[in-house]
Design an enzyme around this catalytic site. Sequence first.
Site, PDB file in Angstrom:
ATOM      1  N   GLU A  72      16.527 -31.989   3.710  1.00  0.00           N
ATOM      2  CA  GLU A  72      17.525 -31.247   4.346  1.00  0.00           C
ATOM      3  C   GLU A  72      17.074 -30.533   5.690  1.00  0.00           C
ATOM      4  O   GLU A  72      15.967 -30.080   5.803  1.00  0.00           O
ATOM      5  CB  GLU A  72      18.058 -29.941   3.227  1.00  0.00           C
ATOM      6  N   LEU A 110      18.701 -27.718   6.845  1.00  0.00           N
ATOM      7  CA  LEU A 110      19.589 -26.624   7.201  1.00  0.00           C
ATOM      8  C   LEU A 110      18.777 -25.508   7.642  1.00  0.00           C
ATOM      9  O   LEU A 110      18.036 -25.088   7.273  1.00  0.00           O
ATOM     10  CB  LEU A 110      20.382 -26.249   5.660  1.00  0.00           C
ATOM     11  N   GLU A 120      19.050 -21.490   8.035  1.00  0.00           N
ATOM     12  CA  GLU A 120      19.891 -20.340   7.373  1.00  0.00           C
ATOM     13  C   GLU A 120      20.704 -19.512   8.483  1.00  0.00           C
ATOM     14  O   GLU A 120      20.158 -19.434   9.593  1.00  0.00           O
ATOM     15  CB  GLU A 120      18.768 -19.342   6.756  1.00  0.00           C
ATOM     16  N   GLY A 125       8.988 -16.767  10.286  1.00  0.00           N
ATOM     17  CA  GLY A 125       9.034 -16.492   8.629  1.00  0.00           C
ATOM     18  C   GLY A 125       9.928 -17.431   8.039  1.00  0.00           C
ATOM     19  O   GLY A 125      10.118 -18.530   8.470  1.00  0.00           O
ATOM     20  N   CYS A 165      10.715 -21.827   4.884  1.00  0.00           N
ATOM     21  CA  CYS A 165      10.384 -23.277   5.451  1.00  0.00           C
ATOM     22  C   CYS A 165       9.347 -23.495   6.244  1.00  0.00           C
ATOM     23  O   CYS A 165       8.308 -23.986   5.705  1.00  0.00           O
ATOM     24  CB  CYS A 165      11.563 -23.904   5.902  1.00  0.00           C
TER      25      CYS A 165
END
Length: 436
Positions: A149, A151, A153, A258, A261
Amino acid sequence: MKIAVVGTGYVGLVTGTCLAETGNNVICVDINEAKVKKMQDGQVPIYEPGLDLLFHRNIEQGRLHFTTNLAEAIEEAQIIFMALPTPPGGDGAADLSYILGAAKDISKLIKDYKIIVNKSTVPVGTADKVRTVFTENTNIEVDVVSNPEFLREGVAVEDFMKPDRVVLGTKSERAKKLMTELYGPYVRQGNPILFMDERSSELTKYAANSFLATKITFMNEIANLCELVGADVDAVRRGIGSDDRIGKRFLFPGIGYGGSCFPKDVQALVMAADENTYDFQILKSVMEVNERQKTILVDKLLKYYKNDIQGKHFALWGLAFKPETDDIREAPALYIIDALVKNGATVTVFDPEGIENVRNLIGDKVNYATNQYDALENADALLIATEWSVFRNPDFEKIETTLKNKVIFDGRNLYDLEKMIDLGYYYNSIGRKLVD
């Protein structure tokens, strides 16, 4: 299609909800009974803009379901996504126990052909390990696909619904056909579905995140140099970002990366290199620099107060590692809090979404404000750690009348330097001229 998603963390819930949005029947399964009950009752367990709308719509229309029963979830599923945590172990390597444990459980339950999709971020070779689990426990045919993925946040729903690319690692023509059908609605504008072998797919995720972390860290190093030579990092950023070979994104300096991931994936890639006797020097430097950068605001603060902040009280705006999320994993704000408290200071914090997560993590180590201005009461200075939109155009008159001193240490470069001069603030930001 009928889809099962094992794990309802950040990736699993976004994946399941967005797959339901294009007409698939999705069952999400999790071992946390309380969490599943909340989702069954219509409560979204994470903060992610736009997710609640799709979540409720697909529940109401009968396409999105939640259960703790793995057998029920996978019985009719054609494709099973594994979206489980891979936290760093004691040595920094990714812990695959959740992935391999789930694979073993699934292998003992399946009765017909399934596609098993690794959605989690996993080390190179994980697909082979998952495949081995199935061959050891069942004679039923499966295809194991690596589908990392990408993605972000805060914009995860948009990223899933309109991906830059879909990366799929598989050699199976049968799996390719079904996965192309599944992802077809998301790439109608022409963005590619990239098929490759499983190991290349697994490495692609680590390489992408590590490159972005390197880009951020490089810019932070440039910002630190700008302060020493009298240059303006914003001008430098614009100058290099206009070069198409470099691009404008991920060039904003600050107080380090931070989240769930970048720190984990950079560390895992270094570990993978070490295991193969390769010294990945640039990424080791990235980790070292980022660790220092997280507390650079405290270094600036200590210099301003001549290394004595014992008894001082500070306001901190921003706790989440980035705006539009409540995720505080590896957030620079946590490192700042630790450093301030160790030096004898007290802190009042505010964040639009991350306060409860911080309260659950560190308790009464700090004071918690209900809004950004209440956090300023009796504070000697304001520190800014997250670039929430609500912080970008504050009431400076209210700040002036609430703060004990007109002193701001800004880790995200939110304010115009000329404006801060006109307002008479001491304003210390990242890689820019000091305003005092």
